[in-house]
Write a protein that holds these residues in place. Structure first.
Motif, short mmCIF file in Angstrom:
data_model
loop_
_atom_site.label_atom_id
_atom_site.label_comp_id
_atom_site.label_asym_id
_atom_site.label_seq_id
_atom_site.Cartn_x
_atom_site.Cartn_y
_atom_site.Cartn_z
N GLN A 266 51.68 48.06 12.07
CA GLN A 266 50.97 47.16 12.97
C GLN A 266 51.47 45.72 12.86
OE1 GLN A 266 46.85 47.92 12.22
NE2 GLN A 266 47.06 50.07 12.77
N GLY A 267 52.46 45.51 11.99
CA GLY A 267 53.09 44.20 11.95
C GLY A 267 52.37 43.16 11.12
N PHE A 268 51.38 43.58 10.34
CA PHE A 268 50.69 42.61 9.49
C PHE A 268 51.62 42.04 8.42
CE2 PHE A 268 46.93 44.80 11.12
CZ PHE A 268 46.17 43.70 11.48
N ASP A 269 52.77 42.68 8.23
CA ASP A 269 53.65 42.23 7.16
C ASP A 269 54.70 41.25 7.67
OD1 ASP A 269 54.99 44.07 8.68
OD2 ASP A 269 56.06 44.96 7.00
N ARG A 270 54.53 40.73 8.86
CA ARG A 270 55.56 39.88 9.44
C ARG A 270 55.39 38.40 9.13
NH1 ARG A 270 58.35 42.30 13.59
NH2 ARG A 270 59.44 40.34 13.68
N GLU A 271 54.25 37.99 8.68
CA GLU A 271 54.06 36.58 8.38
C GLU A 271 52.89 36.41 7.43
OE1 GLU A 271 53.20 34.54 12.01
OE2 GLU A 271 51.65 35.93 12.58
N ASN A 272 52.60 35.19 7.06
CA ASN A 272 51.50 34.90 6.15
C ASN A 272 50.16 35.17 6.83
OD1 ASN A 272 52.87 34.07 3.80
ND2 ASN A 272 53.29 32.08 4.70
N GLN A 273 49.73 36.43 6.84
CA GLN A 273 48.41 36.74 7.37
C GLN A 273 47.85 37.93 6.61
OE1 GLN A 273 48.88 37.58 11.53
NE2 GLN A 273 49.85 39.54 11.20
N LEU A 274 46.58 38.20 6.80
CA LEU A 274 45.90 39.23 6.03
C LEU A 274 45.93 40.58 6.74
CD1 LEU A 274 43.04 36.90 5.06
CD2 LEU A 274 44.13 38.40 3.39
N ALA A 275 46.25 41.64 5.99
CA ALA A 275 46.18 42.99 6.53
C ALA A 275 44.76 43.52 6.34
CB ALA A 275 47.18 43.89 5.82
N PRO A 276 44.40 44.58 7.08
CA PRO A 276 43.04 45.12 6.98
C PRO A 276 42.64 45.51 5.56
CG PRO A 276 44.15 46.05 8.87
CD PRO A 276 45.18 45.27 8.12
N PHE B 139 62.68 41.82 11.26
CA PHE B 139 62.55 40.89 10.15
C PHE B 139 63.72 39.91 10.08
CE2 PHE B 139 59.68 44.17 8.54
CZ PHE B 139 58.62 43.38 8.16
N GLN C 173 53.65 39.77 3.12
CA GLN C 173 54.81 38.91 2.88
C GLN C 173 54.88 38.53 1.39
OE1 GLN C 173 57.44 36.95 4.65
NE2 GLN C 173 57.37 38.82 5.82
N GLN D 265 40.12 38.56 10.92
CA GLN D 265 40.86 38.09 9.75
C GLN D 265 39.90 37.71 8.62
OE1 GLN D 265 44.29 37.11 8.64
NE2 GLN D 265 44.67 38.90 9.89
N ARG E 222 46.25 31.11 7.55
CA ARG E 222 45.50 32.35 7.37
C ARG E 222 44.27 32.02 6.54
NH1 ARG E 222 45.79 33.59 2.21
NH2 ARG E 222 47.67 33.13 1.04
N ASP F 143 42.72 41.23 15.56
CA ASP F 143 42.58 41.03 14.12
C ASP F 143 43.85 40.43 13.52
OD1 ASP F 143 44.12 43.24 14.56
OD2 ASP F 143 43.36 44.35 12.85
N ARG F 144 44.75 39.92 14.35
CA ARG F 144 46.02 39.44 13.82
C ARG F 144 46.02 37.98 13.44
NH1 ARG F 144 50.28 42.78 15.09
NH2 ARG F 144 51.51 41.27 13.97
N GLN G 241 61.93 34.69 7.44
CA GLN G 241 60.82 35.41 6.83
C GLN G 241 61.38 36.52 5.95
OE1 GLN G 241 58.41 36.96 9.99
NE2 GLN G 241 59.87 38.53 10.57
N LEU G 242 60.51 37.09 5.14
CA LEU G 242 60.95 38.06 4.15
C LEU G 242 60.89 39.49 4.70
CD1 LEU G 242 59.13 36.33 1.30
CD2 LEU G 242 61.47 37.13 1.05
N GLU H 107 37.63 41.60 2.34
CA GLU H 107 38.20 42.77 1.67
C GLU H 107 39.07 42.31 0.50
OE1 GLU H 107 38.49 46.82 1.23
OE2 GLU H 107 37.30 45.75 2.73
N ARG I 129 59.85 28.24 9.44
CA ARG I 129 60.04 29.16 10.56
C ARG I 129 60.35 28.44 11.87
NH1 ARG I 129 55.17 33.19 10.82
NH2 ARG I 129 56.43 34.16 12.43
N TYR J 92 38.91 40.80 6.81
CA TYR J 92 40.00 41.27 5.95
C TYR J 92 40.08 40.41 4.69
CZ TYR J 92 41.46 43.81 10.14
OH TYR J 92 41.48 44.63 11.24
#
Lengths: 238, 238, 238, 238, 238, 238, 238
Positions: free
Chosen positions: B48-58, C50, B64, A64, A159, A51-52, C55-56, A70, C156, A67
Motif C-alpha cells: 500500500q506504499g506506506f514504506d515510501r516516506e516518513n509516515q505511519l503504517a497501520p 523507490f 522508512q 494516521q 507525520r 489513512d496515508r 528516499q530509502l 498503535e 526530497r 496508527y
C-alpha cells in the motif's frame, strides 16, 4: 460484538453452501465475514487512501493518528500510580547481556518525570522539548507536550509522533498523572499502564488500585509489570 | 518460526497436489508459503506504499526507518568495547592498493570519538554536526545526535539518515558506549558490533566479553573483526 | 558471477524447451535470465519507484545516489597522482575546432585545485561553493564539499549532484588527493582516475603507480589518459 | 547509425513476414524498429517518468535538462564571432509589418553583451539578473549566469530555464565568447551559432572561420545567418 | 495544412472501407485523422501530462504557457495604435443594463496606460504591481511586468498568469506600444489588437495602419473594434 | 441551446433504435446526449484533472475558479441597490428558533459595508482583511480584496476563496456598489443580487430598477428578496 | 426525502424483477438505490478525489470541511444555554474508574469559557490560541478562533481542524453564546447542543428553551444531557 442478520434467497443460499462444501471456508459465517472484509477493504476510507497522511476521512477520523496510537502500544510497558505523597513511575528495563539501556523513565526536575512508550526517537524529542521549555506548572508542562504533538498531527508535511508520554508532575503541589497520546489528547489518571499489554494491565489496575502509601504503590506497579528481573522506578514527591 | 496448521477440503487438497506434481513448487508447504507471500504483498502495508516516506503504517511502524536500519548494516563492520579505564573503538580499514581511506573512526575531542556504519555521507554529516556543537557532557552529545537523526525521521520532505553511529564518550567521567540508530533510538552497551555481519559478531561478544584492561579489550575487538590486515583502533580514556 | 541451479519438473522443462525451439530465446539459460529480469523489474525496489527521489529502498539503498554515481562516470576522464612534492591533476581537453573550452581543472588557491567529472553545471557550483568558503585546511575543504553534496542527497525537494570532484590539496602540508562522490562519500587515494573509462584506468594505475618525482607522475597520468592531443595539467605543490 | 543483427527462428520469421504482407509495415526492418520503439517506450527511463522533473534517471542523465536544450534550439538563430579587437554578435530581426520587436541582443555595458536563444521570458530574466549583479570580470559574469541556471536545474520545485545565452565579454581585456546552456554548462568558443538551425550553421563556421578584422567577422556572421533583410549586429570592443 | 500520403496494403484498405461503409466515419480521410488523433493523444507530451504544470515537454515547450496564451485570447478585445504624438488604447466596454463596469484600460500615470486581456484578476494584479513600482522609464516598466509574469512561469508551485497586457508608454519621450504575453515575452508594435478575435483584427490593422494624427488613430481603432456602442479610449501623449 | 445534427449510417441508426426499444433511453436524442456526456467526461479537461488545483486547462480556463463561483451561489441571497444619496445592502436573515445568527452584512466604517455570499469562513476572513487594512478610498478597498482573492487563485498550495463579496462604499464621495467574485474579478453595478437564486433576481432587478430615493431602493431590495420575515438592511450614505 | 419516479420499459423491468427474485435485493426500490450509489460513487466528486484535501469540488463544496464537521459530532455531548444574567456551559464528564479526566469545559477568564467537541488535540490548541491572544471583546474572541480555523481550511498543506467550539462570552456586557464550526463558520445561539447526539438534543432544546434564571438554565442543560452521573457545569456571568 454486534450481530447482524441477513435474509438470503434460496438461490444465493445454495451458492454459499456450495462454497462451504468446496472447503474454501469452514462455515457460512466465516464466508460472510470474508466477504465483508473484502468489500470494506475495497470501499472503505482505508482503501481510498485517507489513512496515508494527516487528513480527514469521510467518517471524521484522522487515520494516521490511529496508527500512531498503535505505535504507542509497542515496546516495553510502563505503569504510573498516584499515592498519597506523590506519583510513582515504573517500567521493566530492556534485556540483553551487554545492554545497559537508556532510562525509559526520565526525571526532568525534582517534581517532574516522564515515562515513554512507542518509538524511542519520537519520545526522546518530546522529552527534550519539555526539558528545554522548563515548565513551572503542571498545566504548562501539559500544554508544551500537546503543542508538540499537535503540530505533528495537523501538518501534511509531517507525520504524527509515534509515542505516548506518561507525565508525573508535582510542579504545583499535589502529585498528578497525565497520559498524552499521539493525537495530542490528554487524560488524567489515578493509575494507568502504557505500552505493550497495557490494556490488560489497566484492567487489573482498575480492580486492585487503592490510594495509599508510596511503598504500596510501588509494590502494585511492579506486580502489574509481572515482577521483571530488572526494573526502573522513579518517585515524584508532592 | 511459528507453525500454522490449515485444514483443507479434499477438493482443494487435490488441486494443490496437482500444482506440486506440475513441478511449479517443490512441496505443499512451499506452495502455501508462496500463497501467503503473494497475499500479503498485495494487502500489506508495503504494497500500500506506506514504506515510501516518513509516515505511519497501520501496524504503527515507520517503514522508512526499518529500511534505514537495513542501510546501517552495510559497509565495513566496527566494534566498541568498554574497559576499566575507558572505551575502545575498532574497525577494519578499507582495502585497495591506492586507497588511503578516510578514518572510519573519528576522534572529536580527547574524550569523545565516534565510529560510523552505513551511508558514508550521512554519517559524516552527523559527525560534523556533533563536532560543531562542541558537547560538554555525554548526555549533550547524545541529545545532539538524536535531534539530528530525528529531524530526518519525522519530516516528509526529508529521508531518514542511512547510518548508525557508535559513540565512545568519557566527557563526564567513566567511559560509556552508545549506539544511535537511524530511527534516533539510543542504547547504551558494554560492548557491541555494528555494520555488516554485526549480528553474528554481537553474539560472540556476548559470550566472550568480560570487563578488563585496555589491552584485553583491544585484543577482543580485533578478534571479533576477524583480525583484518589493516585496522583502525581508537582509545577514549576515562 | 553467481551460479544458481534450479531443479525443474519434466513438464515445466518440456515447456521451456518448446519456447527455445520457437526461436524466441537462444537457449534455456537465456530464457531463465529473461524470466528473472522480468520478475525483478516488476517486484524489485526500482519497479516500486523507490529510485525516483531521495528516499530509502527496502534494501537500504538510496537509488538516486547510485544514478548520480552513474552520471559522474560521464564526460572526459581525468587522473590525479600524488608525487613526492605534491599532487598532479591531468585531463584531456575537449575537442572541436572552434571550442576553446573551459578548464576542466580549476586552481582555487596556490595549494588547492579540483578536477570535475559528470554534469558540468553541478561540478561548477560545487567549485564555486568551495572557492567562496576559502578553506584553510584540507579537512575544511573536504567538509565544505561533503556538506554541499549531502544537502542534495537527503532533501526530497532536491536531486543529488550528478558530478564527482577530485580534490588536490596541500593546504596544510603534504599533498593529498581526495575523491568526493555524488553520495558525499570521501575517499583518499595515492592515485585515481575519474570520469568515462575510469574503472579500466584505475586498474592500470594500480599496477603502474609508484610514488616518485613530479615528472614521472605527470608522464604516468598522461599515459593513463591515452596521450591526448590537447591536455590540461595542474601541479599542486606541497 | 548502429547496425544490430538478430538471429530469428523460422517460426518467428514467418510470423514477421505475414505481418509485412498484411501491409501494416513496409518491410521487416521497419517492423523491428517499431518493436524496439514500443519496447523502450514502455521500459525506458522516459516511460518511467524520470523526465518529468529535476531528478536523475538510471542512466545518470537529467532529462529535463535535455528538453531545455531542445527549447534553446527554438526561435531565430544568432551568431557570435571573435575578431582581433573584440567580439561580434549578430541575429536576424523578427518579421511582421507592425512588429518593431525587442532587441534579441542586449548590451549590458560597454564591454559586455548577450544574445538569447529559446524561451524569451527565461532569457530576459537571465539578462536582468546579470545586469543587476554588475559583473566586473568575465569570470564573474559567467559565474552569475551559471548560478542562475543551476538553481533551476537542481530544485524539484522549479523547472530548468528553456533558453541559452551567448555572452560576448571584454570586461577584463581580450574579447571572449561563451555559451551558457540550459544545464548551466559553459563552453568558450572562437565562433558559434545558436538557435534554430544552429547545428548546420556551426558546421559552416568551422570551415570558414579565420580570426581577422571586425569587418570580416561581421560579413561572415551575416552570411551564416543567410543575409536576412533585417538584422541586429553588436560589437563588443576589447 | 500538411499533406501526408500513406501506402496501404489491399487488406488494410478493405478493412478501412468496411469501417467507412458502417457509417462510423464519413470517409477514409476522416478515419485516418481520427486514428492519428487517437494515437497522439495516447503517446504525445499532452497525454504524458507534461502540460499539467510549469515544466518542460520533450519538444522543449512549456505547455502551461501555451494554455495561458489561450486564456489571454478570452474576453473583450482591445486595440493599441501609435500615432505621431503618442499612443492610443481603445476597448469595447462591457454590456448589461445595470453594469457600470470597471475600466478595461487603466491610466497609471500621465504617460503610462495599460489595456488588459484574459483573466481579469491576473491582469488587475499585474497592473497593481506596475503601479506600486512607479517605473520612471519604459524599459523599467517592461522589466517589472516581465519579472512578475516570469515568476509565475517557472515556479512549479504557481500557475502562469492567464492574461496579457498592452502597455502604452511615453515615460521617456516618444510613445511606444508593447505587448507582454503570459510567457513573459515582450514584443513592440506600431499597432496591434488583443483579446477575442484579435488575430483577424491584427490582419486588418496590417493593411490599414499608417502612422498619422491622433484623430485618425482613434478612428482606425474604433473601426477595428467594430464600432461598439460603448467604448473606452485612452490617449498617452508623448 | 446549440443544435447539432449528425448524419448516421442505417446500421448505426438501427443499433441506436434497438437501444431505445430496450428501454434504457427514452428516445434517440437522450441516447446521443448520454454518449456525449460519457465521451467528454473521459476526454475533456475535467477528466484529465485540470480542475483539481490552481492551474490552466488547455482551453485557457482555471476550473477551480469556476467551482469557486459555484460556491459563491450557495447560501442566503443578498441585494445591493444604489440610490441617490448612497447604497443599500439587504439580505434575508437565517432561520431557526434559537439562532440569533451573525450579521450577513457587516459595516466596516461609516461609509463602507459588505454583504457576503458563499462559504462563511472565507467571506469572514476577507472582511477581516479589509477591516484591518483600513482603506481610505474606494479604489483602495477594492484593491485590498482583489489581492486577497487573487493570492488564493494563483498559488497551487492554496485553494480559491469560495465566497463573493458585495461592497458598498462611499469612502470618496458618491455611493458605489462593487461585486468581487472568487476569481478576483471586480464589476461595478447600479444594482445586483448575489447568492442562491441571484440570477433570477438580477433579471427582475434589470426590469424594475430606477435610480431614486433611499426608501424606494429599500422597498425594491426587500421585494426582490421575496419579503422575508427577518431581514438585515444596511444603508451606506454618500 | 425526495421521491424520484423513473419510467422503465417492460424489458428492463423484467430484468430488475429477476434480480429481486434471485434474492440479491429485498425489493426494486433497494435495487435502484444501490444502482444510484454505485453510479455516483464512480462519477461523483468523491470518487474523483476532490474530498482528499482543501480544494473545491465541482459543486462548489470543500468536502474536507464536511468531514471535519462529521468529526465535530464525535465525543461526549455538551450544551450551552443563555440565561438572564449570563451563559451556562454543561457537559457529561468522561467515565472510567481511574480516569480523572481533563476539563471538557475550560474557563479562560472571568467572562469567557469554551466547551469543546470533536478531536481533543485540535480543540485544545484552539483554546490555547484563544487564551494566548487575550481577547478583550466578544468580537475579538470570535475573530481569533475564525482565523485559526480558517487557516486550516484553505491551505492545502494542512488539514481542517476536526473540532467545534462553543464559546460563552460576556466580555463586553450581556452573555452571548457562539458556535464556531470546523469550516470557521460562526453562528450565535440562545441555546444549543454540540457533540454526539447533538441534533436530537437541539430539537428538544427548541421546544423547551425559555430564557430565565441561571438555575432553570442549568436544570434544562443537565436534563438535555440525560442527567449524567458525573457532569461539568460552568457559569459565565454577564
Amino acid at each position: 460484538m454486534t450481530e447482524v442478520r441477513v435474509a438470503l434467497s434460496p438461490d444465493i443460499d445454495r451458492y454459499l453452501d456450495s462454497l462451504v462444501r468446496s472447503g474454501a471456508f469452514a462455515n457460512k459465517a466465516e464466508l460472510v465475514r470474508a466477504a465483508l472484509v473484502s468489500f470494506t477493504s475495497q470501499a472503505g476510507p482505508i482503501a481510498q487512501g485517507f489513512d496515508r497522511e494527516n487528513q480527514l476521512a469521510p467518517d471524521g477520523r484522522v487515520y494516521q493518528l490511529e496508527y500512531a496510537r498503535e505505535a504507542s502500544l509497542r515496546g516495553l510497558p510502563g505503569v504510573g500510580v498516584v499515592f498519597d505523597g506523590g506519583v510513582i513511575l515504573a517500567a521493566a528495563a530492556p534485556q540483553g547481556k551487554l545492554v545497559r539501556g537508556l532510562p525509559k523513565i526520565r526525571r526532568l526536575a525534582d517534581r517532574l518525570a516522564v515515562l515513554a512508550s512507542g518509538l524511542v526517537g519520537d519520545a526522546h524529542m518530546a522529552v527534550v522539548r519539555l526539558r528545554e521549555a522548563k515548565p513551572k506548572t503542571t498545566e504548562e508542562a501539559v500544554d508544551i507536550l500537546v503543542r508538540f504533538y499537535w503540530e505533528h498531527s495537523v501538518d501534511r508535511s509531517k507525520r504524527p509522533l509515534a509515542a505516548g508520554l506518561l507525565v508525573a508532575s508535582a510542579l504545583d503541589g499535589g502529585g498528578r498523572l497525565f497520559y498524552v497520546d499521539p493525537s495530542s489528547a490528554v487524560v488524567e489518571y489515578d493509575a494507568v499502564a502504557v505500552g505493550e499489554g497495557s490494556e490488560e494491565m489497566t484492567e487489573i489496575l482498575e480492580k486492585r488500585y487503592r490510594r495509599g502509601a508510596a511503598r504500596e504503590a510501588e509494590r502494585l506497579a511492579l506486580e502489574i509489570l509481572g515482577r521483571p528481573e530488572k526494573a526502573e522506578v522513579v518517585r515524584v514527591p508532592a
